[in-house]
Motif scaffolding. Structure first.
Motif, mmCIF file in Angstrom:
data_model
loop_
_atom_site.group_PDB
_atom_site.id
_atom_site.type_symbol
_atom_site.label_atom_id
_atom_site.label_comp_id
_atom_site.label_asym_id
_atom_site.label_seq_id
_atom_site.Cartn_x
_atom_site.Cartn_y
_atom_site.Cartn_z
ATOM 1 N N ALA A 16 12.484 -11.924 -1.195
ATOM 2 C CA ALA A 16 11.577 -11.702 -0.066
ATOM 3 C C ALA A 16 12.325 -11.812 1.260
ATOM 4 O O ALA A 16 12.095 -11.013 2.176
ATOM 5 C CB ALA A 16 10.418 -12.692 -0.115
ATOM 6 N N ALA A 17 13.231 -12.764 1.359
ATOM 7 C CA ALA A 17 14.025 -12.920 2.585
ATOM 8 C C ALA A 17 14.936 -11.708 2.791
ATOM 9 O O ALA A 17 15.094 -11.234 3.924
ATOM 10 C CB ALA A 17 14.857 -14.197 2.517
ATOM 11 N N ALA A 29 6.004 -2.203 -5.486
ATOM 12 C CA ALA A 29 5.085 -3.352 -5.486
ATOM 13 C C ALA A 29 5.212 -4.148 -4.181
ATOM 14 O O ALA A 29 4.203 -4.606 -3.630
ATOM 15 C CB ALA A 29 5.368 -4.253 -6.684
ATOM 16 N N GLU A 30 6.439 -4.293 -3.688
ATOM 17 C CA GLU A 30 6.649 -5.018 -2.425
ATOM 18 C C GLU A 30 6.068 -4.245 -1.248
ATOM 19 O O GLU A 30 5.513 -4.842 -0.319
ATOM 20 C CB GLU A 30 8.141 -5.293 -2.220
ATOM 21 C CG GLU A 30 8.688 -6.328 -3.178
ATOM 22 C CD GLU A 30 10.203 -6.366 -3.242
ATOM 23 O OE1 GLU A 30 10.726 -7.400 -3.674
ATOM 24 O OE2 GLU A 30 10.867 -5.361 -2.883
ATOM 25 N N ARG A 31 6.183 -2.930 -1.272
ATOM 26 C CA ARG A 31 5.577 -2.111 -0.203
ATOM 27 C C ARG A 31 4.060 -2.249 -0.235
ATOM 28 O O ARG A 31 3.418 -2.390 0.804
ATOM 29 C CB ARG A 31 5.990 -0.644 -0.352
ATOM 30 C CG ARG A 31 7.444 -0.389 -0.012
ATOM 31 C CD ARG A 31 7.765 1.106 0.115
ATOM 32 N NE ARG A 31 7.355 1.903 -1.016
ATOM 33 C CZ ARG A 31 8.110 2.158 -2.091
ATOM 34 N NH1 ARG A 31 9.317 1.637 -2.175
ATOM 35 N NH2 ARG A 31 7.667 2.920 -3.062
ATOM 36 N N LYS A 33 2.318 -4.720 -1.366
ATOM 37 C CA LYS A 33 1.997 -6.072 -0.900
ATOM 38 C C LYS A 33 2.054 -6.124 0.627
ATOM 39 O O LYS A 33 1.192 -6.709 1.275
ATOM 40 C CB LYS A 33 2.995 -7.063 -1.516
ATOM 41 C CG LYS A 33 2.682 -8.500 -1.278
ATOM 42 C CD LYS A 33 3.679 -9.370 -2.044
ATOM 43 C CE LYS A 33 3.397 -10.833 -1.858
ATOM 44 N NZ LYS A 33 4.361 -11.682 -2.576
ATOM 45 N N CYS A 34 3.050 -5.468 1.196
ATOM 46 C CA CYS A 34 3.188 -5.393 2.657
ATOM 47 C C CYS A 34 1.995 -4.677 3.266
ATOM 48 O O CYS A 34 1.397 -5.149 4.239
ATOM 49 C CB CYS A 34 4.493 -4.676 3.015
ATOM 50 S SG CYS A 34 4.660 -4.257 4.768
ATOM 51 N N TRP A 35 1.632 -3.544 2.711
ATOM 52 C CA TRP A 35 0.523 -2.761 3.263
ATOM 53 C C TRP A 35 -0.795 -3.524 3.176
ATOM 54 O O TRP A 35 -1.620 -3.443 4.085
ATOM 55 C CB TRP A 35 0.426 -1.410 2.577
ATOM 56 C CG TRP A 35 1.642 -0.555 2.771
ATOM 57 C CD1 TRP A 35 2.518 -0.572 3.828
ATOM 58 C CD2 TRP A 35 2.135 0.436 1.877
ATOM 59 N NE1 TRP A 35 3.521 0.340 3.625
ATOM 60 C CE2 TRP A 35 3.317 0.984 2.440
ATOM 61 C CE3 TRP A 35 1.709 0.917 0.645
ATOM 62 C CZ2 TRP A 35 4.053 1.980 1.831
ATOM 63 C CZ3 TRP A 35 2.452 1.913 0.034
ATOM 64 C CH2 TRP A 35 3.605 2.438 0.627
ATOM 65 N N ALA A 36 -0.987 -4.271 2.096
ATOM 66 C CA ALA A 36 -2.208 -5.070 1.953
ATOM 67 C C ALA A 36 -2.247 -6.165 3.024
ATOM 68 O O ALA A 36 -3.297 -6.414 3.632
ATOM 69 C CB ALA A 36 -2.296 -5.673 0.562
#
Length: 118
Positions: A16-17, A29-31, A33-36
């Motif tokens: 994450a860092a 999945a990380e994108r 999570k960011c958009w949410a």
């Protein structure tokens, strides 16, 4: 051995860092999570009538501190700045279009395409 593991970040925290700093590209999945997190933060800003979270950073932090912290945690730092600026421009664009329509401007559907290669 176990005591030192308490103080060292997990692999997930390290990843994450790296995403936040731009050292690695985020996964799908990380994108998501960011958009949410972005959508939750923007919903909070909307609920408190805050348009510019950069200019009104103290007001935004007071009203939406938790959502803002999550947004910054789940997204790359450059994305956070980009999305905050995009939000202001998008709101201004929509307000201007509404203003033009109220003045009687005709709405035009425009499509752009790249010229075919020769």
């Amino acid at each position: 051995m176990g005591l030192f593991n308490i103080f060292s970040p997990s692999e997930e925290e390290k990843r994450a860092a790296e995403v936040r700093t731009g050292a690695v590209a985020p996964t799908r999945a990380e994108r998501q999570k960011c958009w949410a997190a972005r959508d939750a933060y923007f919903a909070c800003l909307d609920a408190h009538n805050i348009v510019d979270a950069i200019k009104d950073d103290k007001k935004a932090a007071a009203a939406c501190g938790g959502e803002g912290a999550q947004f910054e945690k789940d997204c790359a730092a450059q994305w956070v700045t980009y999305f905050k600026k995009w939000r202001v421009q998008d709101i201004q664009k929509k307000a201007r279009l509404k203003e033009l329509e109220a003045q009687g401007a005709n709405k035009m559907d425009v499509q752009t395409e790249f010229a075919p290669r020769r």
